[in-house]
Scaffold this active site. Structure first.
Site, mmCIF file in Angstrom:
data_model
loop_
_atom_site.group_PDB
_atom_site.id
_atom_site.type_symbol
_atom_site.label_atom_id
_atom_site.label_comp_id
_atom_site.label_asym_id
_atom_site.label_seq_id
_atom_site.Cartn_x
_atom_site.Cartn_y
_atom_site.Cartn_z
ATOM 1 N N LYS A 198 1.334 8.356 -3.923
ATOM 2 C CA LYS A 198 1.738 7.295 -2.997
ATOM 3 C C LYS A 198 0.508 6.795 -2.248
ATOM 4 C CE LYS A 198 4.859 6.304 0.852
ATOM 5 N NZ LYS A 198 5.995 6.777 1.660
ATOM 6 N N LYS A 251 3.752 4.942 -6.564
ATOM 7 C CA LYS A 251 4.140 3.911 -5.609
ATOM 8 C C LYS A 251 2.912 3.356 -4.889
ATOM 9 C CE LYS A 251 6.741 3.615 -1.370
ATOM 10 N NZ LYS A 251 7.362 4.350 -0.322
#
Ligand code: PBG
Length: 328
Positions: A198, A251
């Site tokens: 992330k 992400k």
């Protein structure tokens, strides 16, 4: 005239049937996870201004939204909570309260739709008054002290009936801690969908409107990753695999397709791409202006993510995509 030698690629593109015969990549509504924002209060249905078509919904509107999505063919949901500001505190206790928004939401959905998958985002930032994903002391986000609260959150979500726990907080060791906590509480069977990779991304901007979860000081760069780093993504994914993750999330998605491919090549777990809020908003804004063909741009983006290696896509476009797939 002598036949010249060159490749005739167009042979396989000459008509629709031939093209579909040789098509390599597909998007199915089963591949999609639809995010829903559950707001405190009653009869709340606030459209998020930077995410047209996406709403903060109070619990009394939740089942209506799930019903619509299920009828279109969506079977997986990820839930986020939007509590009142005055209910936030330093340790994010709303995240692990028995009657927290997510816990209530999970119970409602599972009661009415036992066959759908409810995924719980496990983080503190929507519930802390400072807006960080962990516990803060003297302006620092503490790692090990935060784990205890994340474990409590995950266990309370499993207790409420969550099918999958998705920790998004980026503290080191969260998979180990949450796995142990879930096992100890008797939830050995509940998988962990780890936000393994992330990045600290400006593409989360509209989400922070949606979830009122912007950090009140500083930024998330001491726990979320530097967008410039590729090898670090492999180290993050590797440790989550070792710690027992069942799915790996990358992400954001669109600006990180190389990372999706790297992770897919290296690890044999299901790979999830999170097509985040800013990616949604950019396409929506251009579509509303009539500058692009929304359906074609979205479907091309989705097939691109699958081609890059995503098995599963978390996307705010899930209902639209399911509808378009049905119409085909
Ligand atoms: C919470 C969380 C965020 C997103 C998902 N979970 C925000 C953040 O990390 O700042 C972003 C999702 C999106 O932008 O769609 N940690």
């Amino acid at each position: 005239m002598a036949e010249m030698e060159f490749s005739r690629h167009r042979r396989l593109r000459q008509n629709a049937a031939m093209r579909s015969l040789v098509r390599e990549t597909f998007v199915r509504s089963e591949d999609l996870i639809y995010p829903i924002f559950i707001a405190a209060g009653e009869n709340v249905r606030n459209e998020i201004h930077s995410m047209p078509g996406i709403y903060q919904l109070s619990l009394d509107h939740l089942l209506g939204e799930v019903k619509e999505a299920v009828e279109l063919g969506i079977q997986s949901f990820i839930l986020f909570g939007v509590p009142y500001e005055h209910d936030k505190d330093a340790c994010g206790s709303g995240a692990f309260s028995h009657d927290g928004l997510i816990q209530q939401g999970i119970r409602l959905v599972k009661e009415q739709y036992p066959e759908v998958l409810v995924i719980a985002d496990t983080c503190l930032c929507e519930y802390t008054d400072h807006g960080h994903c962990g516990i803060v002391k003297d302006g620092e986000i503490l790692n090990d002290e935060s784990l205890e609260y994340l474990v409590k959150t995950a266990v309370s979500q499993a207790e409420a009936g969550a099918d999958i726990i998705a920790p998004s907080n980026m503290m080191d060791g969260f998979v180990t801690a949450i796995r142990a906590g879930l096992n100890e509480a008797g939830y050995q069977h509940i998988p962990i969908m780890s936000y393994a990779v992330k990045y600290a991304s400006a593409f989360y901007g509209p989400f922070r409107d949606a979830a009122n979860g912007a950090p009140q000081f500083g930024d998330r760069k001491t726990y979320q990753m530097d967008p410039a780093n590729r090898l670090e993504a492999m180290r993050e994914a590797q440790s989550d695999v070792q710690e027992g993750a069942d799915f790996l999330i990358v992400k954001p998605a669109m600006a990180y397709m190389d990372i999706i491919r790297d992770v897919k090549n290296e690890f044999n777990l299901p790979i999830v791409a999170y097509n985040v809020s800013g990616e949604y908003s950019m396409i929506k804004a251009a579509a509303i202006n009539g500058w692009i063909n929304e359906k074609e741009i979205v479907m091309e983006s989705m097939v691109g993510l699958k081609r890059a290696g995503a098995d599963i896509i978390i996307t705010y476009f899930a209902k639209d995509i399911a509808r378009w797939l049905k119409e085909q």
